[in-house]
Design a protein around this motif. Structure first.
Motif, PDB file in Angstrom:
ATOM      1  N   SER A   1      36.825  48.476  42.132  1.00 11.83           N
ATOM      2  CA  SER A   1      37.592  49.272  43.098  1.00 11.83           C
ATOM      3  C   SER A   1      38.679  50.072  42.404  1.00 11.83           C
ATOM      4  O   SER A   1      38.901  51.258  42.713  1.00 11.83           O
ATOM      5  CB  SER A   1      38.212  48.350  44.156  1.00 11.83           C
ATOM      6  OG  SER A   1      37.223  47.625  44.846  1.00 11.83           O
ATOM      7  N   VAL A   2      39.380  49.435  41.467  1.00  8.02           N
ATOM      8  CA  VAL A   2      40.432  50.128  40.721  1.00  8.02           C
ATOM      9  C   VAL A   2      39.847  51.304  39.949  1.00  8.02           C
ATOM     10  O   VAL A   2      40.397  52.417  39.950  1.00  8.02           O
ATOM     11  CB  VAL A   2      41.151  49.161  39.761  1.00  8.02           C
ATOM     12  CG1 VAL A   2      42.057  49.923  38.793  1.00  8.02           C
ATOM     13  CG2 VAL A   2      41.971  48.144  40.539  1.00  8.02           C
TER      14      VAL A   2
ATOM     15  N   LEU B   1      38.767  59.125  42.544  1.00  2.00           N
ATOM     16  CA  LEU B   1      39.613  59.713  43.581  1.00  2.00           C
ATOM     17  C   LEU B   1      40.972  60.162  43.069  1.00  2.00           C
ATOM     18  O   LEU B   1      41.675  60.915  43.747  1.00  2.00           O
ATOM     19  CB  LEU B   1      39.799  58.708  44.732  1.00  2.00           C
ATOM     20  CG  LEU B   1      38.520  58.247  45.437  1.00  2.00           C
ATOM     21  CD1 LEU B   1      38.858  57.318  46.594  1.00  2.00           C
ATOM     22  CD2 LEU B   1      37.711  59.441  45.943  1.00  2.00           C
ATOM     23  N   GLY B   2      41.378  59.680  41.898  1.00  2.87           N
ATOM     24  CA  GLY B   2      42.641  60.096  41.305  1.00  2.87           C
ATOM     25  C   GLY B   2      43.862  59.665  42.090  1.00  2.87           C
ATOM     26  O   GLY B   2      44.878  60.381  42.131  1.00  2.87           O
ATOM     27  N   LEU B   3      43.820  58.486  42.711  1.00  2.00           N
ATOM     28  CA  LEU B   3      44.949  58.010  43.516  1.00  2.00           C
ATOM     29  C   LEU B   3      46.065  57.479  42.637  1.00  2.00           C
ATOM     30  O   LEU B   3      45.864  57.147  41.461  1.00  2.00           O
ATOM     31  CB  LEU B   3      44.472  56.919  44.472  1.00  2.00           C
ATOM     32  CG  LEU B   3      43.403  57.328  45.495  1.00  2.00           C
ATOM     33  CD1 LEU B   3      43.057  56.140  46.392  1.00  2.00           C
ATOM     34  CD2 LEU B   3      43.868  58.507  46.337  1.00  2.00           C
ATOM     35  N   GLY B   4      47.264  57.367  43.223  1.00  2.00           N
ATOM     36  CA  GLY B   4      48.417  56.840  42.501  1.00  2.00           C
ATOM     37  C   GLY B   4      48.431  55.326  42.493  1.00  2.00           C
ATOM     38  O   GLY B   4      47.575  54.662  43.104  1.00  2.00           O
TER      39      GLY B   4
END
Length: 325
Positions: free
Chosen positions: A191-192, A199-202
């Motif tokens: 998931s990480v 997705l390039g999430l923070g």
């Protein structure tokens, strides 16, 4: 000038994983205890989350949500300390055996399964005390044990039932811990990786998203064993001295016959809410930091607020319908 001898690091690096694991688990328990209480009551057939919350507030008061907190803290101090500390030790040794290369998923899973089994064995007495204290109010007044705290529970269990009774339900407890670790480890890293690379999430979004996904799979893997564990640990003998279940397997078969496979997943949404915050502070992929712990506290507090809001909404609806009638 001679070469400087490397300075001794002392014992702290060795005990740090154990201390961090126990401290994070105890902190998470302090804020997640009401959700755990609701989960246990649902598994014992007391109704839905809203019904359980409403009944507890009306009959027992707000303090009832923290009944068994001393046993919960003792459980984290034993189970989580051992589990996370031993996991760190095992993974470090495995990395050293792999010449410093990152561990493949199956080796992480084996380390997690082993650490979960060891931790659950050590923490089983505290877990037994916790379940009994949480379930006590659901029993008839004459059958209640009325333990004062976790240590009183342990003392009375040994005095009344013998030392080995402390490990009653240890089988499903160990299997539950192994299944939970497997579900957590198998899904968290993936998931990480997806949330970060695809997705390039923070950091905060990754923490919440990966914990939610991991919490779901950990819950799906472990809840059937948790359900059996709860039934075994809270059971009492009848007037003739006979217990409702002779073993964990007997409990599982009787549950399957009476309620079908979905019976084992009673309280699944609440269980997910309980597990996900623990994943945030337990995951070996995240370095324990004040931000993570603070975030868990805020999230759990908001979750309890939402439960309270649902109860108040239901109460208003009941009053409105009664006036209308």
């Amino acid at each position: 000038m001679g070469e400087e001898k490397p300075k001794s690091k002392g014992v702290w690096p060795s005990v740090k994983p154990f201390v961090n694991g126990g401290a994070s688990g105890m902190l998470a328990t302090c804020v997640i205890q009401p959700v755990d209480m609701i989960k246990v009551r649902i598994q014992l057939g007391q109704g839905s989350a809203v019904q359980v919350t409403k009944t507890m507030l009306q009959n027992e008061g707000i303090k009832a949500f923290y009944k068994g907190l001393s046993a919960g803290l003792l459980r984290q101090a034993t189970y989580t300390t051992t589990r996370l500390g031993s996991f760190k030790v095992l993974t470090n040794k495995a990395v050293a055996a792999n010449d410093g290369k990152p561990l493949p998923l199956y080796q992480k899973a084996l380390c997690g399964l082993t650490a979960g089994a060891v931790g659950a064995t050590v923490g089983s007495p505290a877990d037994l005390s916790l379940i009994r204290m949480q379930a006590d109010a659901t029993l008839p007044a004459a059958q209640r044990r009325n333990y004062k705290n976790a240590f009183d529970a342990l003392y009375r269990i040994v005095a009344d039932e013998g030392v080995l009774a402390l490990w009653k339900g240890a089988g499903p407890t160990v299997v539950r811990a192994m299944a939970l670790n497997m579900g957590m480890l198998a899904s968290y890293d993936q998931s990480v990786e997806f949330l970060k690379d695809s997705l390039g999430l923070g950091e905060a979004s990754i923490l919440v998203g990966a914990s939610a996904v991991s919490g779901f799979f950990a819950s799906a893997f472990s809840l059937p064993f948790d359900y059996v564990k709860t039934q075994i640990q809270k059971m009492q003998p009848d007037a003739s001295g006979k217990y409702p279940y002779t073993s964990s397997w007997d409990c599982a078969m009787k549950t399957l016959k009476s309620g079908g496979p979905l019976k084992f997943y009673t309280g699944f949404p609440v269980y997910c809410v309980r597990i996900a915050p623990h994943v945030m502070v337990y995951s070996p992929s995240i370095s324990l930091c004040p931000f993570s712990l603070l975030f868990v506290c805020i999230l759990c507090f908001r979750g309890v607020q939402h439960v309270m809001f649902l109860w108040e909404t239901q109460e208003c609806m009941d009053q409105f319908l009664m006036k209308g009638a």
